[in-house]
Motif scaffolding. Structure first.
Motif, mmCIF file in Angstrom:
data_model
loop_
_atom_site.group_PDB
_atom_site.id
_atom_site.type_symbol
_atom_site.label_atom_id
_atom_site.label_comp_id
_atom_site.label_asym_id
_atom_site.label_seq_id
_atom_site.Cartn_x
_atom_site.Cartn_y
_atom_site.Cartn_z
ATOM 1 N N ALA A 3 150.468 61.345 214.014
ATOM 2 C CA ALA A 3 149.893 61.293 215.524
ATOM 3 C C ALA A 3 149.078 60.159 215.578
ATOM 4 O O ALA A 3 148.548 59.509 214.735
ATOM 5 C CB ALA A 3 148.800 62.521 215.597
ATOM 6 N N ILE A 4 148.815 59.658 216.855
ATOM 7 C CA ILE A 4 148.017 58.733 217.261
ATOM 8 C C ILE A 4 146.675 59.221 217.696
ATOM 9 O O ILE A 4 146.645 60.242 218.866
ATOM 10 C CB ILE A 4 148.561 57.627 218.351
ATOM 11 C CG1 ILE A 4 149.797 57.278 217.740
ATOM 12 C CG2 ILE A 4 147.501 56.682 218.700
ATOM 13 C CD1 ILE A 4 150.649 56.300 218.756
ATOM 14 N N SER A 5 145.644 58.887 217.212
ATOM 15 C CA SER A 5 144.193 59.740 217.428
ATOM 16 C C SER A 5 142.996 58.922 217.709
ATOM 17 O O SER A 5 143.033 57.744 216.935
ATOM 18 C CB SER A 5 143.884 60.621 216.531
ATOM 19 O OG SER A 5 144.079 60.380 215.322
ATOM 20 N N VAL A 6 141.961 59.007 218.399
ATOM 21 C CA VAL A 6 140.646 58.740 218.461
ATOM 22 C C VAL A 6 139.803 59.254 217.471
ATOM 23 O O VAL A 6 139.320 60.400 217.719
ATOM 24 C CB VAL A 6 140.107 58.633 219.733
ATOM 25 C CG1 VAL A 6 138.740 57.938 219.721
ATOM 26 C CG2 VAL A 6 141.072 57.996 220.654
ATOM 27 N N ASN A 7 139.537 58.809 216.201
ATOM 28 C CA ASN A 7 138.673 59.333 215.205
ATOM 29 C C ASN A 7 137.232 59.037 215.059
ATOM 30 O O ASN A 7 137.175 57.710 215.331
ATOM 31 C CB ASN A 7 139.307 59.141 213.784
ATOM 32 C CG ASN A 7 140.745 59.896 213.895
ATOM 33 O OD1 ASN A 7 140.940 60.755 214.597
ATOM 34 N ND2 ASN A 7 141.890 59.133 213.131
ATOM 35 N N LEU A 8 136.211 59.760 214.749
ATOM 36 C CA LEU A 8 134.980 59.496 214.687
ATOM 37 C C LEU A 8 134.619 59.218 213.250
ATOM 38 O O LEU A 8 134.767 60.165 212.383
ATOM 39 C CB LEU A 8 134.278 60.533 215.363
ATOM 40 C CG LEU A 8 132.438 60.347 215.383
ATOM 41 C CD1 LEU A 8 132.232 59.016 216.080
ATOM 42 C CD2 LEU A 8 132.046 61.611 215.885
ATOM 43 N N ARG A 15 137.537 54.970 216.310
ATOM 44 C CA ARG A 15 138.965 54.296 215.892
ATOM 45 C C ARG A 15 140.123 54.684 216.282
ATOM 46 O O ARG A 15 140.186 56.173 216.382
ATOM 47 C CB ARG A 15 138.645 53.927 214.570
ATOM 48 C CG ARG A 15 137.708 53.370 213.881
ATOM 49 C CD ARG A 15 137.624 53.153 212.094
ATOM 50 N NE ARG A 15 136.372 53.048 211.683
ATOM 51 C CZ ARG A 15 136.186 53.020 210.217
ATOM 52 N NH1 ARG A 15 137.405 52.882 209.638
ATOM 53 N NH2 ARG A 15 135.180 52.687 209.960
ATOM 54 N N LEU A 16 140.865 54.040 217.221
ATOM 55 C CA LEU A 16 142.165 54.534 217.596
ATOM 56 C C LEU A 16 143.064 54.206 216.406
ATOM 57 O O LEU A 16 143.357 52.840 216.017
ATOM 58 C CB LEU A 16 142.532 53.699 218.874
ATOM 59 C CG LEU A 16 143.804 53.969 219.267
ATOM 60 C CD1 LEU A 16 144.042 55.208 219.755
ATOM 61 C CD2 LEU A 16 144.243 53.037 220.506
ATOM 62 N N GLU A 17 143.838 54.920 215.826
ATOM 63 C CA GLU A 17 144.771 54.848 214.390
ATOM 64 C C GLU A 17 145.693 55.795 214.458
ATOM 65 O O GLU A 17 145.439 56.898 214.996
ATOM 66 C CB GLU A 17 143.824 54.800 213.432
ATOM 67 C CG GLU A 17 142.688 55.940 213.222
ATOM 68 C CD GLU A 17 141.856 56.110 211.962
ATOM 69 O OE1 GLU A 17 141.827 54.870 211.455
ATOM 70 O OE2 GLU A 17 141.284 56.902 211.978
ATOM 71 N N SER A 18 146.553 55.699 213.645
ATOM 72 C CA SER A 18 147.599 56.546 213.263
ATOM 73 C C SER A 18 146.993 57.460 212.278
ATOM 74 O O SER A 18 146.298 57.259 211.432
ATOM 75 C CB SER A 18 148.653 55.636 212.607
ATOM 76 O OG SER A 18 149.404 55.281 213.572
ATOM 77 N N THR A 19 147.571 58.795 212.617
ATOM 78 C CA THR A 19 146.882 59.836 211.629
ATOM 79 C C THR A 19 148.244 60.708 211.255
ATOM 80 O O THR A 19 148.769 61.282 211.862
ATOM 81 C CB THR A 19 145.777 60.902 212.452
ATOM 82 O OG1 THR A 19 144.931 60.104 212.686
ATOM 83 C CG2 THR A 19 145.367 61.876 211.327
ATOM 84 N N GLU A 20 148.243 60.870 209.632
ATOM 85 C CA GLU A 20 149.310 61.468 209.214
ATOM 86 C C GLU A 20 149.094 63.195 209.093
ATOM 87 O O GLU A 20 148.050 63.379 208.390
ATOM 88 C CB GLU A 20 149.567 61.247 207.938
ATOM 89 C CG GLU A 20 150.845 61.594 207.205
ATOM 90 C CD GLU A 20 152.197 61.238 207.767
ATOM 91 O OE1 GLU A 20 153.157 62.051 208.078
ATOM 92 O OE2 GLU A 20 152.398 59.991 208.393
ATOM 93 N N LEU A 21 149.740 63.741 210.024
ATOM 94 C CA LEU A 21 149.501 65.311 209.855
ATOM 95 C C LEU A 21 150.255 66.045 208.841
ATOM 96 O O LEU A 21 151.575 65.690 208.619
ATOM 97 C CB LEU A 21 149.804 65.938 211.293
ATOM 98 C CG LEU A 21 149.217 65.448 212.605
ATOM 99 C CD1 LEU A 21 149.600 66.066 213.926
ATOM 100 C CD2 LEU A 21 147.659 65.564 212.368
ATOM 101 N N PRO A 22 149.647 66.585 208.245
ATOM 102 C CA PRO A 22 150.423 67.460 207.112
ATOM 103 C C PRO A 22 151.566 68.456 207.400
ATOM 104 O O PRO A 22 151.070 68.777 208.668
ATOM 105 C CB PRO A 22 149.278 67.956 205.931
ATOM 106 C CG PRO A 22 148.190 68.367 207.092
ATOM 107 C CD PRO A 22 148.087 67.152 207.864
ATOM 108 N N PRO A 23 152.345 68.973 206.981
ATOM 109 C CA PRO A 23 153.017 70.275 207.248
ATOM 110 C C PRO A 23 152.329 71.261 207.424
ATOM 111 O O PRO A 23 151.266 71.560 206.810
ATOM 112 C CB PRO A 23 154.161 70.505 206.202
ATOM 113 C CG PRO A 23 154.133 68.994 205.278
ATOM 114 C CD PRO A 23 152.945 68.548 205.442
ATOM 115 N N ILE A 24 152.753 71.993 208.626
ATOM 116 C CA ILE A 24 151.573 73.240 208.826
ATOM 117 C C ILE A 24 152.032 74.454 208.033
ATOM 118 O O ILE A 24 152.997 74.581 207.335
ATOM 119 C CB ILE A 24 152.018 73.697 210.239
ATOM 120 C CG1 ILE A 24 153.275 74.108 210.614
ATOM 121 C CG2 ILE A 24 151.519 72.546 211.349
ATOM 122 C CD1 ILE A 24 153.346 75.013 211.919
ATOM 123 N N GLY A 25 151.001 75.050 207.764
ATOM 124 C CA GLY A 25 151.108 76.390 206.905
ATOM 125 C C GLY A 25 151.724 77.482 207.638
ATOM 126 O O GLY A 25 151.760 77.600 208.969
#
Length: 412
Positions: A3-8, A15-25
């Motif tokens: 995902a591309i997200s704005v993280n605090l 920061r605007l950065e790529s975020t790796e989302l884990p597989p959902i449960g």
């Protein structure tokens, strides 16, 4: 999934950065986010960082996704929720989770927040009925259900007594007098819209604000044949002058007062304007934890006046907001004054107090600078769409943004 997200990461650190989302449960849902609208609460969070009540203290190593007014569609459903949700379904989230923990989406979570192209909806959000289907015309309408839910909850928090009893009844007084203090901002205008179009209406609605331009816009956008509406410019008026004018317009006083400001002398004045059995709602969230206002306890005892407040909405108020918006009873587009891409979120969040205007609408999959709707060239394609809708945002304007603005990208 990336995902591309704005993280605090802390105070003044977005920061605007790529975020790796884990597989959902099995008890989670994967969703694509299309829109988020900005709230001043996000600005307050940015100023406080890890000291904010709703943020984890270790933001530097445990950042959170910013944004809590979002709408999107489901991409994947965990096995436990397959009977209730399906891929492709549009949804909103009520971030004010009804539980004791202060941690909520948009303030506290690593993998769910509105300023992201995709999120993982955790089990507790769904367990608490805070993942809500949305059947409106456009994604921006879904985003604005969250602030509308806060307004609906404020109206529900008002308390009056059945005559000659101490039995309380929830809601503003039907056919009574309602004062909205500082009601020309986006939350105030949503409150005006709800007061005029909900099932329980006042007879008289008085709205205060500063700046004649904003008040003129409100008068144009919110006429009513059912409710006597007054918009009052209090710029340059002393508190005593305000009190006299408001008392006159309210027919001597008010049954309900909802304050969108945290100003000591204004709130003291508001308490003094309450009729017998009147109710004052402190809607605006004070930044100062010791914020205190003198209230006349004689009136509390003998005139049965009371003070209430609410922070955020509820699952029920969010569901009602989604229903009212989808039915077209409220036009939430009236509070949108700026649109922007995800790459403009950090700067716009920081500059919210000086930008002014109403809601800032983020298209999370797009990259473009903030656009002031009032400054759009009427000869441009977007300007033509705005002109066709009396200068307001619309599903057609949203479709144009999604089709024509460049997609967001972030270097790995």
């Amino acid at each position: 999934m990336k995902a591309i997200s704005v993280n605090l990461y802390g105070k003044q650190d977005l920061r605007l950065e790529s975020t790796e989302l884990p597989p959902i449960g099995d008890h989670e849902v994967l969703a694509e986010i299309v829109t988020d609208t900005m709230c001043m609460s996000s600005w307050k969070l940015l100023q406080a960082g890890g000291s904010h009540k709703k943020a984890p203290a270790d933001l530097a190593t445990n950042p959170v996704m910013l944004g809590h007014e979002f709408c999107g569609k489901i991409l994947q459903v965990g096995a436990a929720w397959a009977h209730r949700f399906s891929a492709g379904q549009r949804v909103i989230v009520q971030p004010a989770l009804p539980r004791e923990s202060p941690f909520v989406p948009g303030y506290s979570y690593r993998y769910i927040g509105g300023n992201s192209t995709a999120v993982i909806v955790p089990a507790e959000v769904i367990d608490l009925d805070c993942l809500i289907p949305f059947e409106g015309r456009a994604y921006y309408e879904g985003s604005l259900c969250e602030p509308l839910s806060c307004v609906i909850s404020a109206f529900d928090a008002q308390i009056h007594l059945i005559p000659h009893t101490y039995t309380p009844v929830s809601g503003i007084k039907q056919g009574g007098s309602l004062l909205l203090i500082g009601g020309t901002g986006p939350m105030g205008l949503l409150a005006v819209d709800y007061a005029l179009h909900s099932d329980r209406k006042p007879k008289t609605l008085v709205v205060t604000g500063r700046g004649e331009e904003k008040l003129q816009r409100a008068r144009r956008l919110y006429p009513s044949d059912e409710v006597e509406v007054h918009f009052v410019n209090v710029s340059g008026m002393s508190v005593d002058e305000q009190a006299a004018e408001l008392r006159r317009l309210g027919g001597g006083g008010f049954d309900d007062v909802i304050s969108m400001v945290s100003v000591v002398d204004v709130l003291a004045m508001a308490a003094g304007l309450l009729n017998r059995d009147g109710c004052l709602n402190q809607f605006a969230g004070p930044q100062d934890a010791s914020f205190t206002v003198p209230i006349n306890l004689y009136d509390v005892h003998y005139n049965l006046v009371r003070v209430v407040g609410n922070s955020g909405g509820t699952p029920d108020s969010a569901a009602l907001a989604a229903k009212l918006v989808a039915e077209g009873r409220l036009d939430v587009a009236k509070v949108v004054t700026h649109v922007l891409g995800l790459d403009a979120v950090a700067e716009t969040t920081q500059d919210q107090p000086v930008i002014g205007g109403g809601k800032k609408l983020v298209y999370t999959h797009k990259a473009f600078d903030r656009i002031d709707l009032d400054a759009v060239d009427p000869a441009s394609p977007l300007g033509g769409i705005l002109a066709a809708h009396d200068g307001l945002w619309s599903p057609e304007a949203e479709a144009w943004i999604l089709a024509n603005m460049p997609d967001i990208t972030v270097p790995d």
